[in-house]
Design a protein around this motif. Structure first.
Motif, PDB file in Angstrom:
ATOM      1  N   THR A 202      42.372  34.499  63.147  1.00  0.00           N
ATOM      2  CA  THR A 202      43.535  36.220  62.883  1.00  0.00           C
ATOM      3  C   THR A 202      43.056  36.754  63.473  1.00  0.00           C
ATOM      4  O   THR A 202      44.377  37.413  63.470  1.00  0.00           O
ATOM      5  CB  THR A 202      43.581  35.723  61.508  1.00  0.00           C
ATOM      6  OG1 THR A 202      42.074  35.963  61.249  1.00  0.00           O
ATOM      7  CG2 THR A 202      43.519  34.388  60.877  1.00  0.00           C
ATOM      8  N   LYS A 203      42.131  37.366  64.344  1.00  0.00           N
ATOM      9  CA  LYS A 203      42.449  38.426  64.810  1.00  0.00           C
ATOM     10  C   LYS A 203      42.328  39.229  64.003  1.00  0.00           C
ATOM     11  O   LYS A 203      42.326  40.590  64.530  1.00  0.00           O
ATOM     12  CB  LYS A 203      43.062  38.505  66.011  1.00  0.00           C
ATOM     13  CG  LYS A 203      42.702  37.895  67.167  1.00  0.00           C
ATOM     14  CD  LYS A 203      43.612  37.710  68.100  1.00  0.00           C
ATOM     15  CE  LYS A 203      43.155  37.174  68.822  1.00  0.00           C
ATOM     16  NZ  LYS A 203      44.475  37.311  70.589  1.00  0.00           N
ATOM     17  N   LEU A 204      41.951  39.727  62.613  1.00  0.00           N
ATOM     18  CA  LEU A 204      42.541  40.474  61.773  1.00  0.00           C
ATOM     19  C   LEU A 204      40.832  41.640  61.178  1.00  0.00           C
ATOM     20  O   LEU A 204      41.239  42.826  60.647  1.00  0.00           O
ATOM     21  CB  LEU A 204      42.903  40.075  60.227  1.00  0.00           C
ATOM     22  CG  LEU A 204      44.167  39.564  60.463  1.00  0.00           C
ATOM     23  CD1 LEU A 204      44.369  38.337  58.642  1.00  0.00           C
ATOM     24  CD2 LEU A 204      44.881  40.512  60.677  1.00  0.00           C
ATOM     25  N   ALA A 205      39.403  40.822  61.954  1.00  0.00           N
ATOM     26  CA  ALA A 205      38.628  41.716  61.626  1.00  0.00           C
ATOM     27  C   ALA A 205      37.449  41.444  62.559  1.00  0.00           C
ATOM     28  O   ALA A 205      38.293  39.763  63.420  1.00  0.00           O
ATOM     29  CB  ALA A 205      38.025  41.627  60.054  1.00  0.00           C
ATOM     30  N   ASP A 206      36.745  41.926  62.248  1.00  0.00           N
ATOM     31  CA  ASP A 206      35.877  41.028  64.120  1.00  0.00           C
ATOM     32  C   ASP A 206      34.231  40.449  63.770  1.00  0.00           C
ATOM     33  O   ASP A 206      33.574  39.582  63.909  1.00  0.00           O
ATOM     34  CB  ASP A 206      34.578  42.603  64.346  1.00  0.00           C
ATOM     35  CG  ASP A 206      35.975  43.413  64.795  1.00  0.00           C
ATOM     36  OD1 ASP A 206      36.695  42.952  65.794  1.00  0.00           O
ATOM     37  OD2 ASP A 206      36.011  44.678  65.328  1.00  0.00           O
ATOM     38  N   ASN A 207      34.390  40.327  61.975  1.00  0.00           N
ATOM     39  CA  ASN A 207      33.308  39.400  60.944  1.00  0.00           C
ATOM     40  C   ASN A 207      33.455  39.198  59.879  1.00  0.00           C
ATOM     41  O   ASN A 207      34.446  39.029  59.678  1.00  0.00           O
ATOM     42  CB  ASN A 207      31.898  40.478  61.189  1.00  0.00           C
ATOM     43  CG  ASN A 207      31.909  41.808  61.097  1.00  0.00           C
ATOM     44  OD1 ASN A 207      32.214  41.246  59.361  1.00  0.00           O
ATOM     45  ND2 ASN A 207      31.611  43.029  60.842  1.00  0.00           N
ATOM     46  N   ALA A 208      32.801  37.989  58.971  1.00  0.00           N
ATOM     47  CA  ALA A 208      32.765  37.765  57.740  1.00  0.00           C
ATOM     48  C   ALA A 208      33.149  38.724  57.163  1.00  0.00           C
ATOM     49  O   ALA A 208      34.319  38.604  56.329  1.00  0.00           O
ATOM     50  CB  ALA A 208      31.799  36.943  57.656  1.00  0.00           C
ATOM     51  N   THR A 209      31.834  40.029  56.821  1.00  0.00           N
ATOM     52  CA  THR A 209      32.448  41.019  55.698  1.00  0.00           C
ATOM     53  C   THR A 209      33.471  41.416  55.532  1.00  0.00           C
ATOM     54  O   THR A 209      33.937  41.647  54.759  1.00  0.00           O
ATOM     55  CB  THR A 209      31.072  41.684  56.134  1.00  0.00           C
ATOM     56  OG1 THR A 209      29.955  40.911  55.700  1.00  0.00           O
ATOM     57  CG2 THR A 209      31.394  42.685  55.032  1.00  0.00           C
ATOM     58  N   ASP A 210      33.821  41.718  57.330  1.00  0.00           N
ATOM     59  CA  ASP A 210      35.135  43.060  56.883  1.00  0.00           C
ATOM     60  C   ASP A 210      36.258  41.962  56.594  1.00  0.00           C
ATOM     61  O   ASP A 210      37.662  42.513  55.845  1.00  0.00           O
ATOM     62  CB  ASP A 210      35.658  43.244  58.397  1.00  0.00           C
ATOM     63  CG  ASP A 210      34.396  44.385  59.014  1.00  0.00           C
ATOM     64  OD1 ASP A 210      33.940  45.121  58.306  1.00  0.00           O
ATOM     65  OD2 ASP A 210      34.273  44.951  59.821  1.00  0.00           O
ATOM     66  N   LEU A 211      36.522  40.909  57.104  1.00  0.00           N
ATOM     67  CA  LEU A 211      37.996  39.857  56.599  1.00  0.00           C
ATOM     68  C   LEU A 211      37.112  39.644  54.925  1.00  0.00           C
ATOM     69  O   LEU A 211      38.404  39.594  54.577  1.00  0.00           O
ATOM     70  CB  LEU A 211      37.543  38.595  57.336  1.00  0.00           C
ATOM     71  CG  LEU A 211      38.795  37.974  56.907  1.00  0.00           C
ATOM     72  CD1 LEU A 211      40.117  38.179  57.377  1.00  0.00           C
ATOM     73  CD2 LEU A 211      38.488  36.372  57.475  1.00  0.00           C
ATOM     74  N   VAL A 212      36.696  39.900  54.969  1.00  0.00           N
ATOM     75  CA  VAL A 212      36.137  39.693  53.207  1.00  0.00           C
ATOM     76  C   VAL A 212      36.585  40.977  52.441  1.00  0.00           C
ATOM     77  O   VAL A 212      37.751  41.228  51.572  1.00  0.00           O
ATOM     78  CB  VAL A 212      34.608  39.158  52.605  1.00  0.00           C
ATOM     79  CG1 VAL A 212      35.206  39.106  51.462  1.00  0.00           C
ATOM     80  CG2 VAL A 212      34.861  37.299  53.264  1.00  0.00           C
ATOM     81  N   THR A 213      36.608  42.490  52.833  1.00  0.00           N
ATOM     82  CA  THR A 213      36.712  43.132  52.533  1.00  0.00           C
ATOM     83  C   THR A 213      38.104  43.171  52.850  1.00  0.00           C
ATOM     84  O   THR A 213      38.953  43.726  51.026  1.00  0.00           O
ATOM     85  CB  THR A 213      35.806  44.321  53.030  1.00  0.00           C
ATOM     86  OG1 THR A 213      34.873  43.722  52.958  1.00  0.00           O
ATOM     87  CG2 THR A 213      36.725  45.626  52.411  1.00  0.00           C
ATOM     88  N   LEU A 214      39.021  43.130  53.459  1.00  0.00           N
ATOM     89  CA  LEU A 214      40.699  43.049  53.723  1.00  0.00           C
ATOM     90  C   LEU A 214      41.116  42.428  52.938  1.00  0.00           C
ATOM     91  O   LEU A 214      41.913  42.587  52.600  1.00  0.00           O
ATOM     92  CB  LEU A 214      40.887  43.274  55.678  1.00  0.00           C
ATOM     93  CG  LEU A 214      41.845  42.848  55.779  1.00  0.00           C
ATOM     94  CD1 LEU A 214      43.040  44.129  55.375  1.00  0.00           C
ATOM     95  CD2 LEU A 214      42.502  41.827  56.995  1.00  0.00           C
ATOM     96  N   TRP A 215      41.004  41.231  53.034  1.00  0.00           N
ATOM     97  CA  TRP A 215      41.377  40.203  51.571  1.00  0.00           C
ATOM     98  C   TRP A 215      41.287  40.817  50.491  1.00  0.00           C
ATOM     99  O   TRP A 215      42.244  40.195  50.040  1.00  0.00           O
ATOM    100  CB  TRP A 215      40.854  38.540  51.701  1.00  0.00           C
ATOM    101  CG  TRP A 215      41.071  37.525  51.196  1.00  0.00           C
ATOM    102  CD1 TRP A 215      42.423  37.373  51.188  1.00  0.00           C
ATOM    103  CD2 TRP A 215      40.050  37.228  49.960  1.00  0.00           C
ATOM    104  NE1 TRP A 215      42.002  35.880  49.818  1.00  0.00           N
ATOM    105  CE2 TRP A 215      41.430  36.103  49.386  1.00  0.00           C
ATOM    106  CE3 TRP A 215      38.773  36.998  49.538  1.00  0.00           C
ATOM    107  CZ2 TRP A 215      40.815  35.248  48.091  1.00  0.00           C
ATOM    108  CZ3 TRP A 215      38.665  36.275  48.948  1.00  0.00           C
ATOM    109  CH2 TRP A 215      39.344  35.466  47.936  1.00  0.00           C
TER     110      TRP A 215
END
Length: 370
Positions: free
Chosen positions: A87-100
């Motif tokens: 998705t290129k929404l975040a650099d790693n899994a943790t940041d993506l979950v935080t964004l979600w």
């Protein structure tokens, strides 16, 4: 994602009947039209647009990776890491979950602000940039959310937010959320009326305004109770200070039989020369404790067994003070009250009658009892 689509479609249903400029088929087009027509604030529309695009990208990449229709966020860290890269929404899994999760919270808050806050514009002054509705449009939104008497609801909103008092300012800011919680109950109209009465009773009391402003849990409990139970709403009308208990679970725990008995004895001693005053005070105690037990049940502190036991202990204390008021120390009568049915089994409910037997023996009647 579905919350965004639902909100926009609901706004289209409310306003599209009389305004054909908001009848777009696609979600983002409809959102833009609603904002252009003034039904959605510009800031909220921009936030909704960003959230929708973020969630849509996530959903598409999830479905592409699994090659099946799915709306569920993966649970495995590796799968989330792959999703972040895709998705290129975040650099790693943790940041993506935080964004979600942040996006989910934003959508939930936006739903409340978009649907309920503009209602206030029909009856109160709002900050510049907020969406404005006519009274008819505000009533349509209230009706769509479950209020059966939207005109009356709008009058209550006006009464709660009018003026320049501290209470009006706080309630003007909180009403969008409170209306959302009220609408989730079985009787939003009754709940809003009860909230208005309670607010009038408590006036400018600091603890009440602080609870509404700072304790979302207590405020949600209050609105849920008022819009779900007419019985509780009526009790709040007689015991408005009971709202303070919702901010502390300890205050919602039903009182023990010993504690109730001590209060009964103290009340009788305090009003030993005035039976009417004693009766009035003890009836007030009963209403207060009924409210405590009801709230304890509604918020999940007491299960059905604990509620039955608490109601039985309260009824027992009530019967004891009735007996104490009606007797004199030297009446020469042995008297007992025998609980039958649900009272005897300690399984009372809020609508239960008290089935009792009165057993007594006159001191001059020998061993015969009636």
């Amino acid at each position: 994602l579905r919350d965004i689509e639902f909100t926009i479609q609901l706004l289209q249903l409310v306003h599209g009947a009389n305004d054909d400029t908001v009848r777009d088929l696609d979600t983002l087009g409809a959102l833009e039209s609603l904002a252009r027509a003034g039904y959605v604030g510009r800031v909220e529309a921009a936030e909704f647009d960003r959230s929708y695009r973020t969630l849509r990208v996530l959903e598409h990449r999830i479905q592409l990776s699994q090659l099946k229709r799915s709306h569920l966020m993966p649970q495995e860290e590796e799968a989330i890491r792959v999703l972040a890269r895709a998705t290129k929404l975040a650099d790693n899994a943790t940041d993506l979950v935080t964004l979600w999760r942040a996006t989910q919270r934003s959508v939930r808050g936006l739903h409340e602000r978009l649907f309920y806050r503009p209602l206030l514009s029909a009856v109160a002054d709002l900050d510049e940039g907020d969406a404005e509705l006519t009274s008819e449009q505000a009533e349509a939104r209230l009706q769509a959310s479950g209020f059966t008497n939207p005109g009356g609801a709008l009058n209550h909103i006006q009464a709660l937010t009018q003026g320049v008092s501290r209470r009006a300012a706080i309630q003007k800011a909180l009403l969008p959320v409170l209306l959302h919680w009220l609408a989730e109950g079985t009787d939003p109209d009754g709940g809003l009326l009860a909230f208005r009465k309670l607010s009038d009773d408590l006036g400018e009391k600091y603890w009440f305004l602080r609870m509404l402003r700072d304790s979302s849990g207590a405020a949600q409990r209050l609105t849920s109770a008022l819009s779900t139970s007419g019985f509780v709403a009526k009790l709040f009308g007689r015991v408005p200070d009971g709202a303070a208990w919702l901010d502390d679970d300890e205050d919602l725990i039903p009182r023990s039989a010993d504690s109730l008995r001590e209060e009964v004895i103290a009340t009788l001693e305090r009003h030993s020369k005035d039976q009417n005053a004693a009766a009035k005070a003890l009836r007030a105690m009963r209403r207060r404790e009924l409210l405590r037990i009801a709230l304890s049940s509604m918020v999940g502190i007491s299960d059905i067994g604990a509620v039955g036991a608490a109601l039985t202990e309260l009824a027992t204390a009530f019967l004891e003070w009735i007996l104490a008021l009606s007797r004199t120390p030297d009446d020469g009568i042995e008297f007992a009250i025998i609980g039958m049915g649900r009272l005897g089994g300690a399984e009372l409910s809020f609508g239960s009658d008290l089935d009792v037997l009165y057993v007594y023996r006159d001191s001059g009647a020998g061993d015969q009892a009636s």
